[in-house]
Scaffold this motif. Sequence first.
Motif, PDB file in Angstrom:
ATOM      1  N   LEU A 114       3.767   0.495 -14.972  1.00  0.00           N
ATOM      2  CA  LEU A 114       5.055   0.599 -14.716  1.00  0.00           C
ATOM      3  C   LEU A 114       5.140  -0.208 -13.423  1.00  0.00           C
ATOM      4  CD1 LEU A 114       5.890   4.173 -15.516  1.00  0.00           C
ATOM      5  CD2 LEU A 114       6.999   2.083 -16.568  1.00  0.00           C
ATOM      6  N   ALA A 115       4.072   0.093 -12.261  1.00  0.00           N
ATOM      7  CA  ALA A 115       4.269  -0.754 -11.216  1.00  0.00           C
ATOM      8  C   ALA A 115       4.368  -2.292 -11.156  1.00  0.00           C
ATOM      9  CB  ALA A 115       3.022  -0.563 -10.502  1.00  0.00           C
ATOM     10  N   ASP A 116       3.478  -2.900 -12.202  1.00  0.00           N
ATOM     11  CA  ASP A 116       3.425  -4.267 -12.255  1.00  0.00           C
ATOM     12  C   ASP A 116       4.885  -4.627 -13.211  1.00  0.00           C
ATOM     13  OD1 ASP A 116       1.149  -6.054 -11.800  1.00  0.00           O
ATOM     14  OD2 ASP A 116       1.830  -7.017 -13.839  1.00  0.00           O
ATOM     15  N   ALA A 117       5.296  -3.996 -14.080  1.00  0.00           N
ATOM     16  CA  ALA A 117       6.443  -4.229 -14.471  1.00  0.00           C
ATOM     17  C   ALA A 117       7.786  -4.082 -13.602  1.00  0.00           C
ATOM     18  CB  ALA A 117       6.712  -3.298 -15.658  1.00  0.00           C
ATOM     19  N   VAL A 118       7.808  -3.400 -12.691  1.00  0.00           N
ATOM     20  CA  VAL A 118       8.914  -3.284 -11.826  1.00  0.00           C
ATOM     21  C   VAL A 118       8.896  -4.531 -10.686  1.00  0.00           C
ATOM     22  CG1 VAL A 118       9.905  -1.810 -10.046  1.00  0.00           C
ATOM     23  CG2 VAL A 118       9.550  -0.958 -12.354  1.00  0.00           C
ATOM     24  N   ILE A 119       7.578  -4.734 -10.228  1.00  0.00           N
ATOM     25  CA  ILE A 119       7.454  -5.770  -9.423  1.00  0.00           C
ATOM     26  C   ILE A 119       7.492  -6.915  -9.974  1.00  0.00           C
ATOM     27  CG2 ILE A 119       5.471  -6.891  -8.071  1.00  0.00           C
ATOM     28  CD1 ILE A 119       3.965  -4.023  -7.878  1.00  0.00           C
ATOM     29  N   ALA A 120       7.413  -7.342 -11.082  1.00  0.00           N
ATOM     30  CA  ALA A 120       7.724  -8.544 -11.885  1.00  0.00           C
ATOM     31  C   ALA A 120       9.154  -8.544 -12.043  1.00  0.00           C
ATOM     32  CB  ALA A 120       6.864  -8.618 -13.224  1.00  0.00           C
ATOM     33  N   ALA A 121       9.798  -7.450 -12.627  1.00  0.00           N
ATOM     34  CA  ALA A 121      11.199  -7.559 -12.696  1.00  0.00           C
ATOM     35  C   ALA A 121      12.154  -7.666 -11.435  1.00  0.00           C
ATOM     36  CB  ALA A 121      11.793  -6.419 -13.588  1.00  0.00           C
ATOM     37  N   THR A 122      11.664  -7.318 -10.403  1.00  0.00           N
ATOM     38  CA  THR A 122      12.476  -7.365  -8.880  1.00  0.00           C
ATOM     39  C   THR A 122      11.876  -8.622  -8.011  1.00  0.00           C
ATOM     40  OG1 THR A 122      10.778  -5.772  -7.723  1.00  0.00           O
ATOM     41  CG2 THR A 122      12.649  -4.921  -8.833  1.00  0.00           C
ATOM     42  N   GLU A 123      11.262  -9.633  -8.566  1.00  0.00           N
ATOM     43  CA  GLU A 123      10.832 -10.776  -7.846  1.00  0.00           C
ATOM     44  C   GLU A 123      11.996 -11.428  -7.252  1.00  0.00           C
ATOM     45  OE1 GLU A 123       8.265 -13.298  -6.159  1.00  0.00           O
ATOM     46  OE2 GLU A 123       7.575 -11.906  -7.555  1.00  0.00           O
ATOM     47  N   GLY A 124      11.885 -11.508  -5.851  1.00  0.00           N
ATOM     48  CA  GLY A 124      13.069 -12.020  -5.057  1.00  0.00           C
ATOM     49  C   GLY A 124      13.773 -10.925  -4.446  1.00  0.00           C
ATOM     50  N   GLN A 125      13.607  -9.623  -4.828  1.00  0.00           N
ATOM     51  CA  GLN A 125      14.356  -8.523  -4.075  1.00  0.00           C
ATOM     52  C   GLN A 125      13.720  -8.462  -2.666  1.00  0.00           C
ATOM     53  OE1 GLN A 125      17.453  -7.417  -6.412  1.00  0.00           O
ATOM     54  NE2 GLN A 125      16.873  -5.810  -5.376  1.00  0.00           N
ATOM     55  N   ALA A 126      14.597  -8.223  -1.683  1.00  0.00           N
ATOM     56  CA  ALA A 126      14.148  -8.175  -0.350  1.00  0.00           C
ATOM     57  C   ALA A 126      13.588  -6.638  -0.152  1.00  0.00           C
ATOM     58  CB  ALA A 126      15.360  -8.439   0.627  1.00  0.00           C
ATOM     59  N   ASP A 127      13.892  -5.891  -1.046  1.00  0.00           N
ATOM     60  CA  ASP A 127      13.417  -4.284  -0.690  1.00  0.00           C
ATOM     61  C   ASP A 127      12.944  -3.932  -2.092  1.00  0.00           C
ATOM     62  OD1 ASP A 127      12.445  -2.074   0.561  1.00  0.00           O
ATOM     63  OD2 ASP A 127      14.460  -1.725   1.281  1.00  0.00           O
ATOM     64  N   ARG A 128      11.690  -3.693  -2.236  1.00  0.00           N
ATOM     65  CA  ARG A 128      11.363  -2.958  -3.552  1.00  0.00           C
ATOM     66  C   ARG A 128      10.119  -2.076  -2.975  1.00  0.00           C
ATOM     67  NH1 ARG A 128       8.819  -7.529  -6.451  1.00  0.00           N
ATOM     68  NH2 ARG A 128       8.005  -8.788  -4.980  1.00  0.00           N
ATOM     69  N   ARG A 129      10.003  -0.880  -3.593  1.00  0.00           N
ATOM     70  CA  ARG A 129       9.087   0.100  -3.073  1.00  0.00           C
ATOM     71  C   ARG A 129       8.376   0.951  -4.151  1.00  0.00           C
ATOM     72  NH1 ARG A 129      11.141   2.193   2.836  1.00  0.00           N
ATOM     73  NH2 ARG A 129      12.448   0.012   3.499  1.00  0.00           N
ATOM     74  N   VAL A 130       7.228   0.902  -4.290  1.00  0.00           N
ATOM     75  CA  VAL A 130       6.303   1.776  -5.115  1.00  0.00           C
ATOM     76  C   VAL A 130       5.850   3.114  -4.446  1.00  0.00           C
ATOM     77  CG1 VAL A 130       4.648   1.799  -6.778  1.00  0.00           C
ATOM     78  CG2 VAL A 130       6.103  -0.292  -6.574  1.00  0.00           C
ATOM     79  N   LEU A 131       6.016   4.112  -5.019  1.00  0.00           N
ATOM     80  CA  LEU A 131       5.271   5.283  -4.521  1.00  0.00           C
ATOM     81  C   LEU A 131       4.585   6.066  -5.704  1.00  0.00           C
ATOM     82  CD1 LEU A 131       4.739   7.927  -2.407  1.00  0.00           C
ATOM     83  CD2 LEU A 131       7.013   8.730  -3.489  1.00  0.00           C
TER      84      LEU A 131
END
Length: 242
Positions: A114-131
């Motif tokens: 899930l972390a990898d999928a969300v990081i890939a899907a939010t490329e270009g976002q200024a603020d993305r956070r994984v907890l």
Amino acid sequence: MKAIVTGHSRGLGAALAAALLDRGAAVLGLARAGNPALAGRLDQVAVDLANPDAVAALAVPGGPLDRFLAGSGAGPVLLLNNAGMVEPIGPAGTLDPAVVARAVALNVTAPLLLADAVIAATEGQADRRVLHVSSGAGRSAYPGWSVYGATKAALDHHARAVAADARPGLRIASVAPGVVDTDMQAALRATPEDRFVLRARFVSLKADNALTSPEDCAARMIDHLLSDAFGRDPVADIRDLT
């Protein structure tokens, strides 16, 4: 603000989802069962997070993650990897192989996918956070808890390595929540002492009202997740931060 919460159907996950909703976030809950108490307030997808194929299917084009994250805007995008299982409990050499495999799939494989999928899907976002919701058991060895401790240690190291990647706009941290009054604690108290020699300690914590409520813990976790300090230390304990 958009947030994805795994294991939102009960316990700490339910409290995290509710706290985010109260702060105005759009929330996607991922769990085997829905959360009737939050029905109508969030999107819910029924998924067995211990099935890697089912987790991977969440991220296909047009799938649940794609639809939820579409048009995320300028607000932060959050992934809270909370779902997990404490079983199997017992000394090495006595564990059910199928339960070991399921624990690794749920506690490690799903969060990493899930972390990898969300990081890939939010490329270009200024603020993305994984907890990652971690545990002190990943940092100290406890008898009878080899599998659970190993899976939580894996999350800690994943957070360290991803932080070292220094991806633009990305913050990540693996945070231990302390001792929270959830079904996991009940499972520990119900385990025979020959399987878990620390059982008496956890019975005493409950008897002495020393457990944190899921709601109080969730409030502190979300405060940290949304703060400027989040991610400065990729491995943390909430009790040291508040």
